[in-house]
Design an enzyme around this catalytic site. Sequence first.
Site, mmCIF file in Angstrom:
data_model
loop_
_atom_site.group_PDB
_atom_site.id
_atom_site.type_symbol
_atom_site.label_atom_id
_atom_site.label_comp_id
_atom_site.label_asym_id
_atom_site.label_seq_id
_atom_site.Cartn_x
_atom_site.Cartn_y
_atom_site.Cartn_z
ATOM 1 N N GLU A 110 0.862 -1.187 0.000
ATOM 2 C CA GLU A 110 0.000 0.000 0.000
ATOM 3 C C GLU A 110 0.896 1.234 0.000
ATOM 4 O OE1 GLU A 110 -2.866 -0.262 3.171
ATOM 5 O OE2 GLU A 110 -4.064 -1.732 2.079
ATOM 6 N N GLN A 118 -10.288 2.475 -23.474
ATOM 7 C CA GLN A 118 -11.675 2.037 -23.206
ATOM 8 C C GLN A 118 -12.462 3.322 -22.942
ATOM 9 O OE1 GLN A 118 -12.708 -1.236 -23.352
ATOM 10 N NE2 GLN A 118 -14.836 -0.727 -22.886
ATOM 11 N N LYS A 120 -6.448 0.131 -41.437
ATOM 12 C CA LYS A 120 -6.304 -0.899 -40.409
ATOM 13 C C LYS A 120 -7.672 -1.494 -40.086
ATOM 14 C CE LYS A 120 -5.146 -0.944 -35.428
ATOM 15 N NZ LYS A 120 -4.434 -0.194 -34.375
ATOM 16 N N ARG A 129 -9.443 -4.279 -37.465
ATOM 17 C CA ARG A 129 -9.233 -5.201 -36.343
ATOM 18 C C ARG A 129 -10.092 -6.441 -36.555
ATOM 19 N NH1 ARG A 129 -6.458 -5.582 -32.022
ATOM 20 N NH2 ARG A 129 -5.592 -3.489 -31.965
HETATM 21 C C1 R5P Z 1 -5.376 2.175 -31.164
HETATM 22 O O1 R5P Z 1 -6.452 2.715 -31.290
HETATM 23 C C2 R5P Z 1 -4.145 2.911 -30.786
HETATM 24 O O2 R5P Z 1 -4.103 4.170 -31.378
HETATM 25 C C3 R5P Z 1 -2.899 2.140 -31.144
HETATM 26 O O3 R5P Z 1 -2.855 1.950 -32.542
HETATM 27 C C4 R5P Z 1 -2.903 0.795 -30.471
HETATM 28 O O4 R5P Z 1 -3.139 0.938 -29.112
HETATM 29 C C5 R5P Z 1 -1.581 0.091 -30.698
HETATM 30 O O5 R5P Z 1 -1.640 -1.125 -30.029
HETATM 31 P P1 R5P Z 1 -0.704 -2.341 -30.388
HETATM 32 O O6 R5P Z 1 0.717 -1.860 -30.261
HETATM 33 O O7 R5P Z 1 -1.049 -3.371 -29.358
HETATM 34 O O8 R5P Z 1 -1.043 -2.778 -31.769
#
Ligand code: R5P
Length: 288
Positions: free
Chosen positions: A36, A92, A184, A186
């Site tokens: 702590e 988040q 990009k 995901r």
């Molecule tokens: C995403 O929205 C962020 O701007 C970065 O592109 C992301 O956090 C990069 O994360 P990582 O290195 O895990 O691909």
Amino acid sequence: MYIISGTASKNIAEKLSKELNEPLAKTVIKRFPDNECYIRILDDLKGEEVVIVQTTYPDPNIVELLLIQNAVSEAKAGEITVVIPYFGYGRQDKKFEMGEAISAKAIATHIGLNADKIMLVDPHKNHILDFFNVSAQECSPIYEMAQCLNKLDVSLILAPDKGALERAKHTSKLTGCEYDYLEKKRIDAKTIEIKTKNLETKGKNVAILDDIISTGGTMAKAISELKKQGAKDVTAACTHGLFTGDAINKIISAGCNKIISTNTIQNKFSIVDVAPCIAKSIRKNIIK
Ligand code: R5P
């Protein structure tokens, strides 16, 4: 005015103290055997303006910040400004799925309770500033980043996705080079796909500029696509270098020639100092 350094941001707080010619408060910050945190401020802060500097990553640094804020408020300080070089939990920033916490809002709400002003360096999204119940503003290190990319003779700055385009655009204006973005997508938490569109990168010295490098997945994918296209040198640049797990190896194995980050999270690639941009904001907005 007193500047108070949290343990996560000592380096930046010391530089700020020099830039602004304001003293660093003397503090005792330690951990009990059960980990702590214990905070004590030795200077008399009554009525003093106070600037607290602390990155809120990883989690223990959040608690440390809340305790520093409490000690400052108990000491009956005047205006309290909290400077957060890297605001953790920023990604988040909304409910992506039903039932989720809005983590950025939860953390911001607590920090806002004992503060009059907040400054975040390059927050993940601008609307995060609205989560604080006090005045909050962004502090951007693009000038410092541009100076660094200039020295590397970069001729094209790429955002790894469309959402990061503004940062690449502003930085390229300062360096006088071209800019664009990659596409990009995901696929899931661990898999992403990057498309280079019809970009002309053959023989060029390219920098990919993002706000955060975490697992390095985004950068590694982007770098290998650019190398396949014939890019000469590729620099991976970011504001906040988390470099979790084997991120660095991943990026280097993809063919990266240089990695650079700011010192919001101190690491061996922190060659861009954010203290000047924070000092500028403090001079403009805090010092009367
Ligand atoms: C995403 O929205 C962020 O701007 C970065 O592109 C992301 O956090 C990069 O994360 P990582 O290195 O895990 O691909």
